[in-house]
Scaffold this active site. Structure first.
Site, short mmCIF file in Angstrom:
data_model
loop_
_atom_site.label_atom_id
_atom_site.label_comp_id
_atom_site.label_asym_id
_atom_site.label_seq_id
_atom_site.Cartn_x
_atom_site.Cartn_y
_atom_site.Cartn_z
N HIS A 126 23.05 -0.90 17.12
CA HIS A 126 23.55 -0.44 15.82
C HIS A 126 24.05 0.98 15.98
CE1 HIS A 126 19.21 0.07 16.15
NE2 HIS A 126 19.30 1.19 15.45
N ASN A 166 21.09 5.20 19.02
CA ASN A 166 19.87 5.49 19.77
C ASN A 166 19.64 4.40 20.81
OD1 ASN A 166 19.05 7.83 18.28
ND2 ASN A 166 18.44 6.48 16.59
P1 AMP Z 1 16.98 3.19 15.22
O1 AMP Z 1 15.80 4.12 15.21
O2 AMP Z 1 18.21 3.81 15.75
O3 AMP Z 1 16.62 1.86 15.88
O4 AMP Z 1 17.31 2.90 13.71
C1 AMP Z 1 16.81 1.82 12.98
C2 AMP Z 1 17.26 2.01 11.55
O5 AMP Z 1 17.15 0.77 10.89
C3 AMP Z 1 16.43 3.02 10.76
O6 AMP Z 1 17.28 4.05 10.28
C4 AMP Z 1 15.83 2.17 9.63
O7 AMP Z 1 15.74 2.87 8.41
C5 AMP Z 1 16.82 1.02 9.56
N1 AMP Z 1 16.28 -0.22 9.01
C6 AMP Z 1 15.14 -0.86 9.36
N2 AMP Z 1 15.01 -1.99 8.66
C7 AMP Z 1 16.09 -2.08 7.84
C8 AMP Z 1 16.53 -3.02 6.88
N3 AMP Z 1 15.81 -4.12 6.58
N4 AMP Z 1 17.69 -2.78 6.23
C9 AMP Z 1 18.41 -1.67 6.49
N5 AMP Z 1 18.06 -0.76 7.42
C10 AMP Z 1 16.91 -0.95 8.07
#
Ligand code: AMP
Length: 126
Positions: A110, A97
């Site tokens: 990511h 994203n």
């Molecule tokens: P995005 O919306 O593409 O920025 O995705 C961010 C992702 O990070 C989401 O799927 C969240 O569930 C994940 N996320 C946020 N904090 C953590 C964390 N501490 N450990 C693992 N995943 C996380």
């Protein structure tokens, strides 16, 4: 809140903190270029995140600034994680994203790896 992908990298983001060991994660892979861990709020049976070790806000930032060696290392790491998870034969989906329309919430590039089940339509139907 979606992040602004045009802003400079800020190393206080949660994924930078995870890589520094300041916040726990379920690590699944690490090499010279990348770190992978399980998403804390999985959206599929397999939902793993792969992040580059370098400081990049988004896919846009990475594709514009990263040296070729780092891009190759990161792309290979994403493939290695998917293979290690046994996802190649059943299939899987990658997602990165970017910014508000993409719904990006963490300002460190990511790639999401989704799998372990049929994943349905490519994007949500309106
Ligand atoms: P995005 O919306 O593409 O920025 O995705 C961010 C992702 O990070 C989401 O799927 C969240 O569930 C994940 N996320 C946020 N904090 C953590 C964390 N501490 N450990 C693992 N995943 C996380």
């Amino acid at each position: 809140m979606p992040i602004d992908p045009t802003q400079p990298y800020d190393d206080s983001n949660i994924f930078a903190r995870i890589m520094r060991g300041e916040i726990p994660s379920t690590k699944v892979y690490e090499d010279e270029w990348a770190f992978a861990f399980e998403d804390i709020n999985p959206q599929a049976a397999v939902h793993t995140l792969v992040v580059p070790k370098g400081s990049y806000v988004s896919w846009d930032d990475f594709s514009a600034r990263a040296p070729d060696e780092e891009i190759a290392g990161f792309v290979r790491a994403v493939g290695a994680v998917a293979r290690a998870k046994g996802l190649v034969e059943p299939g899987y989906r990658l997602l990165a994203n970017v910014g508000a329309h993409g719904g990006q919430e963490v300002a460190h590039l990511h790639v999401h790896i989704f799998g372990g089940q049929p994943l349905g339509p490519m994007i949500a139907r309106r």
